[in-house]
Scaffold this motif. Structure first.
Motif, mmCIF file in Angstrom:
data_model
loop_
_atom_site.group_PDB
_atom_site.id
_atom_site.type_symbol
_atom_site.label_atom_id
_atom_site.label_comp_id
_atom_site.label_asym_id
_atom_site.label_seq_id
_atom_site.Cartn_x
_atom_site.Cartn_y
_atom_site.Cartn_z
ATOM 1 N N VAL A 50 0.855 -1.176 0.000
ATOM 2 C CA VAL A 50 0.000 0.000 0.000
ATOM 3 C C VAL A 50 0.895 1.231 0.000
ATOM 4 C CG1 VAL A 50 -1.786 1.280 1.241
ATOM 5 C CG2 VAL A 50 -1.825 -1.224 1.245
ATOM 6 N N LEU A 51 0.698 2.097 -0.977
ATOM 7 C CA LEU A 51 1.443 3.349 -1.052
ATOM 8 C C LEU A 51 0.708 4.379 -0.209
ATOM 9 C CD1 LEU A 51 3.662 5.178 -2.189
ATOM 10 C CD2 LEU A 51 2.182 5.547 -4.196
ATOM 11 N N LYS A 105 -5.575 5.958 -1.466
ATOM 12 C CA LYS A 105 -6.701 6.656 -2.107
ATOM 13 C C LYS A 105 -7.662 5.644 -2.736
ATOM 14 C CE LYS A 105 -7.614 10.439 -5.296
ATOM 15 N NZ LYS A 105 -8.657 10.300 -6.060
ATOM 16 N N GLU A 106 -7.096 4.660 -3.441
ATOM 17 C CA GLU A 106 -7.937 3.640 -4.066
ATOM 18 C C GLU A 106 -8.727 2.859 -3.021
ATOM 19 O OE1 GLU A 106 -5.898 1.649 -7.754
ATOM 20 O OE2 GLU A 106 -4.337 2.232 -6.310
ATOM 21 N N VAL A 111 -13.888 1.821 0.024
ATOM 22 C CA VAL A 111 -14.622 1.757 1.295
ATOM 23 C C VAL A 111 -15.790 2.730 1.266
ATOM 24 C CG1 VAL A 111 -14.498 2.190 3.773
ATOM 25 C CG2 VAL A 111 -12.644 0.964 2.637
ATOM 26 N N MET A 112 -15.530 3.953 0.819
ATOM 27 C CA MET A 112 -16.594 4.963 0.805
ATOM 28 C C MET A 112 -17.731 4.565 -0.128
ATOM 29 S SD MET A 112 -14.415 8.456 1.308
ATOM 30 C CE MET A 112 -15.705 9.440 0.674
ATOM 31 N N ALA A 113 -17.411 3.948 -1.247
ATOM 32 C CA ALA A 113 -18.457 3.485 -2.166
ATOM 33 C C ALA A 113 -19.336 2.432 -1.504
ATOM 34 C CB ALA A 113 -17.832 2.932 -3.439
ATOM 35 N N LYS A 114 -18.719 1.556 -0.703
ATOM 36 C CA LYS A 114 -19.496 0.521 -0.001
ATOM 37 C C LYS A 114 -20.358 1.131 1.105
ATOM 38 C CE LYS A 114 -17.602 -3.137 -2.010
ATOM 39 N NZ LYS A 114 -18.352 -4.008 -2.883
ATOM 40 N N LEU A 115 -19.781 2.072 1.875
ATOM 41 C CA LEU A 115 -20.504 2.662 3.003
ATOM 42 C C LEU A 115 -21.619 3.602 2.560
ATOM 43 C CD1 LEU A 115 -17.631 3.487 5.523
ATOM 44 C CD2 LEU A 115 -19.265 1.590 5.607
ATOM 45 N N ARG A 131 -10.659 11.780 4.126
ATOM 46 C CA ARG A 131 -10.442 13.004 3.342
ATOM 47 C C ARG A 131 -9.788 14.122 4.143
ATOM 48 N NH1 ARG A 131 -15.689 12.643 -0.296
ATOM 49 N NH2 ARG A 131 -14.841 11.199 -1.825
ATOM 50 N N ARG A 132 -9.604 13.898 5.429
ATOM 51 C CA ARG A 132 -8.926 14.871 6.294
ATOM 52 C C ARG A 132 -9.539 16.267 6.183
ATOM 53 N NH1 ARG A 132 -2.551 13.239 5.613
ATOM 54 N NH2 ARG A 132 -2.813 11.125 6.324
ATOM 55 N N PHE A 133 -10.824 16.359 6.502
ATOM 56 C CA PHE A 133 -11.500 17.651 6.442
ATOM 57 C C PHE A 133 -10.777 18.658 7.315
ATOM 58 C CE2 PHE A 133 -15.690 15.238 5.667
ATOM 59 C CZ PHE A 133 -15.430 15.168 4.313
#
Length: 158
Positions: A50-51, A105-106, A111-115, A131-133
């Motif tokens: 993982v990069l 990022k990938e 994960v976000m698409a699933k949630l 996303r570190r708001f």
């Protein structure tokens, strides 16, 4: 492998089944010394790197993915089984891609698409960390995005 009860190394497999919900093989084993039985799960190990955002590489760790999901999904409608299923689906997808490295990022976007479709609160919690708001404007944009996705197709005329 050794018996968890007596530490003896001679075991016998009495039953073997697939556990597709966790991408594993469930094996029922019996110790030939103490005759006690126990269950083991055999899973594949993904050897992708993982990069990270800072340029470092680390081994992909499904456990870390599950811990992130647990933090985002705590006190929501998403069950532990659903969290494990999401993690296993993402791991399986990464394995099928057959690439040697993947970016955070990938993984985060997966994960976000699933949630997103399961629970808006879990989605927002994960998005806040991923996303570190830096200000409330970023958070409000994410909330508006979730609200726009949940708008009913029919108009609200009462």
């Amino acid at each position: 492998m050794k018996c968890p009860f007596c530490n003896h190394s001679e075991l016998k497999v009495t039953d073997s089944r697939e556990a597709p919900e966790i991408n594993a093989i469930r094996r029922r084993r019996e110790c030939l010394n103490c005759q006690r039985r126990f269950t083991t799960f055999e899973t594949f190990q993904l050897v992708q790197q993982v990069l990270k955002r800072d340029g470092r590489y680390e081994d992909f760790d499904e456990g870390k993915l599950i811990r992130g999901l647990e933090a985002a999904c705590r006190h929501t409608t998403i069950s532990h089984e659903q969290m494990f299923a999401i993690a296993h689906q993402i791991t399986f997808t990464l394995m099928q891609r057959q690439v040697k490295d993947v970016t955070t990022k990938e993984i985060g976007e997966m994960v976000m698409a699933k949630l997103q479709g399961l629970d808006p609160i879990a989605y927002i919690r994960f998005a806040c960390v991923y996303r570190r708001f830096t200000d409330l404007g970023d958070l409000m944009e994410a909330i508006k995005f979730v609200q726009d996705q949940k708008e009913p197709v029919l108009s609200k005329k009462f």
